[in-house]
Design a protein around this motif. Structure first.
Motif, PDB file in Angstrom:
ATOM      1  N   ARG A 153       0.844  -1.191   0.000  1.00 44.35           N
ATOM      2  CA  ARG A 153       0.000   0.000   0.000  1.00 44.35           C
ATOM      3  C   ARG A 153       0.884   1.248   0.000  1.00 44.35           C
ATOM      4  N   PRO A 154       0.333   2.378  -0.429  1.00 44.83           N
ATOM      5  CA  PRO A 154       1.098   3.627  -0.329  1.00 44.83           C
ATOM      6  C   PRO A 154       1.052   4.203   1.079  1.00 44.83           C
ATOM      7  N   TYR A 155       0.500   3.458   2.020  1.00 44.05           N
ATOM      8  CA  TYR A 155       0.415   3.910   3.406  1.00 44.05           C
ATOM      9  C   TYR A 155       0.673   2.713   4.334  1.00 44.05           C
ATOM     10  N   LEU A 156       1.051   3.017   5.560  1.00 35.57           N
ATOM     11  CA  LEU A 156       1.292   1.993   6.572  1.00 35.57           C
ATOM     12  C   LEU A 156       0.114   1.950   7.530  1.00 35.57           C
ATOM     13  N   ILE A 157      -0.144   0.773   8.084  1.00 41.00           N
ATOM     14  CA  ILE A 157      -1.189   0.619   9.091  1.00 41.00           C
ATOM     15  C   ILE A 157      -0.527   0.196  10.397  1.00 41.00           C
ATOM     16  N   GLU A 158      -0.773   0.975  11.439  1.00 38.29           N
ATOM     17  CA  GLU A 158      -0.238   0.650  12.753  1.00 38.29           C
ATOM     18  C   GLU A 158      -1.297   0.971  13.799  1.00 38.29           C
ATOM     19  N   ALA A 159      -1.702  -0.053  14.536  1.00 39.74           N
ATOM     20  CA  ALA A 159      -2.748   0.090  15.558  1.00 39.74           C
ATOM     21  C   ALA A 159      -4.027   0.686  14.964  1.00 39.74           C
ATOM     22  N   GLY A 160      -4.339   0.299  13.741  1.00 45.84           N
ATOM     23  CA  GLY A 160      -5.552   0.776  13.093  1.00 45.84           C
ATOM     24  C   GLY A 160      -5.442   2.159  12.475  1.00 45.84           C
ATOM     25  N   LYS A 161      -4.307   2.826  12.631  1.00 44.62           N
ATOM     26  CA  LYS A 161      -4.117   4.169  12.077  1.00 44.62           C
ATOM     27  C   LYS A 161      -3.347   4.090  10.767  1.00 44.62           C
ATOM     28  N   ARG A 162      -3.336   5.198  10.020  1.00 40.64           N
ATOM     29  CA  ARG A 162      -2.700   5.221   8.707  1.00 40.64           C
ATOM     30  C   ARG A 162      -1.585   6.262   8.673  1.00 40.64           C
ATOM     31  N   PHE A 163      -0.430   5.860   8.148  1.00 41.62           N
ATOM     32  CA  PHE A 163       0.729   6.746   8.026  1.00 41.62           C
ATOM     33  C   PHE A 163       1.311   6.598   6.621  1.00 41.62           C
ATOM     34  N   VAL A 164       1.909   7.682   6.127  1.00 42.36           N
ATOM     35  CA  VAL A 164       2.576   7.616   4.830  1.00 42.36           C
ATOM     36  C   VAL A 164       4.086   7.463   4.990  1.00 42.36           C
ATOM     37  N   SER A 165       4.543   7.214   6.199  1.00 42.22           N
ATOM     38  CA  SER A 165       5.944   6.921   6.455  1.00 42.22           C
ATOM     39  C   SER A 165       6.017   6.205   7.797  1.00 42.22           C
ATOM     40  N   ALA A 166       7.203   5.726   8.133  1.00 43.25           N
ATOM     41  CA  ALA A 166       7.372   5.177   9.472  1.00 43.25           C
ATOM     42  C   ALA A 166       7.072   6.275  10.485  1.00 43.25           C
ATOM     43  N   PRO A 167       6.231   6.017  11.497  1.00 43.57           N
ATOM     44  CA  PRO A 167       5.812   7.072  12.428  1.00 43.57           C
ATOM     45  C   PRO A 167       6.996   7.715  13.148  1.00 43.57           C
ATOM     46  N   HIS A 168       6.903   9.014  13.359  1.00 46.83           N
ATOM     47  CA  HIS A 168       7.925   9.775  14.072  1.00 46.83           C
ATOM     48  C   HIS A 168       7.347  10.252  15.407  1.00 46.83           C
ATOM     49  N   GLY A 169       8.089  10.020  16.502  1.00 45.72           N
ATOM     50  CA  GLY A 169       7.668  10.468  17.817  1.00 45.72           C
ATOM     51  C   GLY A 169       7.021   9.364  18.624  1.00 45.72           C
ATOM     52  N   GLU A 170       6.882   9.616  19.924  1.00 46.91           N
ATOM     53  CA  GLU A 170       6.229   8.689  20.836  1.00 46.91           C
ATOM     54  C   GLU A 170       4.965   9.327  21.381  1.00 46.91           C
ATOM     55  N   ILE A 171       3.893   8.561  21.375  1.00 46.25           N
ATOM     56  CA  ILE A 171       2.580   9.111  21.740  1.00 46.25           C
ATOM     57  C   ILE A 171       2.587   9.687  23.150  1.00 46.25           C
ATOM     58  N   GLU A 172       3.172   8.975  24.098  1.00 43.05           N
ATOM     59  CA  GLU A 172       3.164   9.433  25.495  1.00 43.05           C
ATOM     60  C   GLU A 172       3.872  10.781  25.634  1.00 43.05           C
ATOM     61  N   LEU A 173       5.012  10.922  24.970  1.00 41.45           N
ATOM     62  CA  LEU A 173       5.762  12.173  25.072  1.00 41.45           C
ATOM     63  C   LEU A 173       5.020  13.308  24.362  1.00 41.45           C
ATOM     64  N   ILE A 174       4.424  13.009  23.212  1.00 43.22           N
ATOM     65  CA  ILE A 174       3.693  14.037  22.471  1.00 43.22           C
ATOM     66  C   ILE A 174       2.523  14.567  23.291  1.00 43.22           C
ATOM     67  N   MET A 175       1.766  13.677  23.893  1.00 45.57           N
ATOM     68  CA  MET A 175       0.615  14.101  24.686  1.00 45.57           C
ATOM     69  C   MET A 175       1.051  14.858  25.932  1.00 45.57           C
ATOM     70  N   SER A 176       2.192  14.487  26.492  1.00 45.11           N
ATOM     71  CA  SER A 176       2.712  15.185  27.663  1.00 45.11           C
ATOM     72  C   SER A 176       3.096  16.620  27.319  1.00 45.11           C
ATOM     73  N   VAL A 177       3.781  16.812  26.183  1.00 44.18           N
ATOM     74  CA  VAL A 177       4.170  18.157  25.757  1.00 44.18           C
ATOM     75  C   VAL A 177       2.931  18.974  25.392  1.00 44.18           C
ATOM     76  N   ALA A 178       1.968  18.358  24.728  1.00 44.32           N
ATOM     77  CA  ALA A 178       0.738  19.070  24.368  1.00 44.32           C
ATOM     78  C   ALA A 178       0.022  19.573  25.618  1.00 44.32           C
ATOM     79  N   SER A 179      -0.018  18.755  26.652  1.00 45.78           N
ATOM     80  CA  SER A 179      -0.652  19.163  27.906  1.00 45.78           C
ATOM     81  C   SER A 179       0.091  20.326  28.554  1.00 45.78           C
ATOM     82  N   GLU A 180       1.420  20.284  28.483  1.00 39.93           N
ATOM     83  CA  GLU A 180       2.242  21.354  29.057  1.00 39.93           C
ATOM     84  C   GLU A 180       2.016  22.671  28.321  1.00 39.93           C
ATOM     85  N   VAL A 181       1.985  22.612  27.001  1.00 37.23           N
ATOM     86  CA  VAL A 181       1.777  23.822  26.204  1.00 37.23           C
ATOM     87  C   VAL A 181       0.372  24.375  26.438  1.00 37.23           C
TER      88      VAL A 181
END
Length: 346
Positions: A155-183
């Protein structure tokens, strides 16, 4: 099939028998064009494998598909599909009997691609124009390349945990959500227009809340923005030259998730375009949904560009996450701790 330049000239129409009246020709071409609409909706733009070449003719008033010699022996699979199609749609099959070749230079110059034949049986690529070609005084319907099964490819996209990406995912969900909460908690909020952001079609508003916050220098000193609207949330990282890498966290449809590059992730203040991507329901095991389904707008970038912004974003988030984590409790000497309280209670 994306190219129609390789027309097989070794198999030619029965010119002496293909005398097409204007009435039959119009009826015949209308039938071909009606079939092309079904294929254009289902082809899904993936390449097809070349199977054979045929010529449509009307011979003695009968709609006929002329195929090359020994097709049944050389390619029995393609012949069976062609025979089934002809039987279902009222065509007669006829094996090519002529051996001489015709020049294709003028024919190629006049041809324009037209998709035809029903998806699921065979797909084909026809070459035609508003008028008809004339060879030795006889009207000839141009060559048709019959196409077989789709190539099995990724496929032209990747499937990971039911989600769709057009490349190997960048970042970690826990850290992203933590920074978003801080901001969100410490950023300065202002109401801004959504004009410069490719928002999901489901988002009906013209404004969105944006929280801007610069992390302490000990945590990288990078600037982030948190975007919040009706059912929509995104974290933006301010990269070089005014560009903002936007990671859509929620509100971009069922395939939206933290991490780059997924649905509606984008680079603001850049000329990177966004294209609507569809998924393959049959390949993705969507049950009764066999056709294409909407994933969302995806950024169109080279792999190197995706990796560049992806690494910038993931490193900045990792450094900023150190400031958003709770610091361990530090007690003064002589201050009783939890363990001391437990001993007193016993």
């Amino acid at each position: 099939m994306t190219s129609f330049g390789n027309v097989d000239c070794s198999i030619q129409p029965l010119i002496s028998e293909c005398h097409l009246s204007s009435f039959y020709l119009i009826e015949f071409l209308e039938h071909l064009f009606s079939l092309s609409k079904a294929v254009s909706r289902a082809a899904a733009s993936r390449p097809f494998q070349y199977a054979t070449t045929i010529h449509p003719c009307i011979i003695k008033g009968v709609r006929t598909l002329v195929h090359r010699r020994d097709l049944g022996n050389d390619q029995p699979g393609a012949f069976r599909r062609l025979k089934a199609y002809a039987l279902k749609n009222g065509f007669k099959l006829l094996e090519e009997r002529r051996r001489r070749q015709l020049g294709c230079r003028d024919e190629r110059r006049r041809l324009a691609p037209v998709l035809m034949f029903a998806a699921g049986l065979v797909a084909s690529s026809a070459m035609a124009e508003e008028g008809v070609l004339i060879q030795d005084g006889a009207a000839v319907v141009p060559t048709i390349e019959v196409i077989g099964h789709r190539q099995v490819e990724e496929r032209p996209y990747l499937i990971e945990a039911g989600k769709r990406f057009v490349s190997a995912p960048h970042g970690e969900i826990e850290l992203i959500m933590s920074v978003a909460s801080e901001v969100r908690a410490h950023g300065k909020m202002q109401r801004v227009r959504t004009r410069g952001v490719q928002m999901p079609s489901e988002y009906s508003g013209s404004f969105i809340d944006r929280y801007d916050y610069q992390m302490p220098q000990v945590c990288g000193g990078k600037t982030f923005s948190y975007y919040e609207g009706d059912g929509f949330a995104a974290l933006g990282f301010h990269a070089d030259k005014g560009k903002v890498v936007l990671d859509v966290l929620a509100g971009g449809g069922p395939f939206t998730t933290p991490r780059l590059w997924g649905a509606y992730d984008q680079v603001l203040n850049s000329n990177i375009r966004m294209d609507l991507m569809f998924g393959d329901g049959e390949m993705d095991g969507m049950g009764l949904l066999k056709a294409s389904y909407k994933i969302g707008l995806m950024p169109v970038m080279r792999t190197g560009t995706k990796n560049y912004y992806g690494e910038l974003y993931s490193r900045a988030v990792a450094m900023a996450a150190d400031c958003s984590r709770p610091l361990p409790e530090i007690r003064h000497a002589g201050t009783p701790g939890p363990e001391d309280t437990a001993e007193d209670a016993s």
